[in-house]
Design an enzyme around this catalytic site. Sequence first.
Site, PDB file in Angstrom:
ATOM      1  N   LYS A 179      -0.536   4.863   4.547  1.00 28.08           N
ATOM      2  CA  LYS A 179      -1.466   3.953   5.235  1.00 28.08           C
ATOM      3  C   LYS A 179      -1.007   3.744   6.677  1.00 28.08           C
ATOM      4  CE  LYS A 179      -3.848  -0.496   4.773  1.00 28.08           C
ATOM      5  NZ  LYS A 179      -5.171   0.119   5.034  1.00 28.08           N
ATOM      6  N   HIS A 207       0.834  -1.203   0.000  1.00 30.63           N
ATOM      7  CA  HIS A 207       0.000   0.000   0.000  1.00 30.63           C
ATOM      8  C   HIS A 207       0.870   1.255   0.000  1.00 30.63           C
ATOM      9  CE1 HIS A 207      -3.286  -2.739   1.200  1.00 30.63           C
ATOM     10  NE2 HIS A 207      -4.087  -1.805   0.715  1.00 30.63           N
TER      11      HIS A 207
END
Length: 267
Positions: A159, A155
């Site tokens: 995040k 990600h």
Amino acid sequence: MVKIAVCGAAGRMGGRIIAAVKEAEGVEICGALERPGHPMVGQDAGYNAGLGAIGVAISDDLNAVVQACDVLIDFTAPKVSLKNLEVCALYGKSIVIGSTGFTPEERALAAELAREIPVIIAPNMSVGVNVCFKVLADVAKILGEDFDVEIVESHHRLKKDSPSGTAVRMGEVVASALGRDYNKVANYHREGICGERTHDEIGMQTVRGGDIVGEHTVYFIGMGERIEITHRAHTRDMFSRGSVRAAKWVVTAKPGVYDMQDVLGLR
């Protein structure tokens, strides 16, 4: 017409959800929420969604927004989501939660509140990811004990939780299909001389960097062969469209906790 309110309306995901609501049939955006003191409170919610003015101002009055909607879509954080869930239960409104990182205790509290209203809690609203959940369960049952399972998720650098809720759910799906307790077999740490891999463990590795929207790969590794099942998200639009689909579904459901497998009829 289903009236939808969005919590986290000034964020990236909130903007995409508002845009998805405006594009979808049978729904309308009736409210937009942000935390008290946010600089966008009072501004038109359409600007963050790239739509221009839509006549819905971003508010910090949770009670007023919930009372005016049929369903609240929430992509925030567990503690905020639980507070929103409490207020939705108070007024008999449905809620769709896409937040990740819930503790077992927080999940238990959500289930208690869901006795009053229908609640969707899903770590990933993508249709493709939820099809992957189904495929992973089937593959794990077929392969059985002869293949080791490893999960790698990637990600963007911003995040906050790790591993992703989607990766954890993938691990839970595989573990359940193999008759294992995920909490006992998940391995998040390998460093130094840590010994050979145990037969039952499910390894979990995390990558964070750049602007990766989301990528998940589950490896089924046997002797002399390997199966990889991968899902890649190119934009957040699939999550926003999925959340609107979930909102339309949940308003007719009975009280209880559901996920996207229920919405898509995959159970």
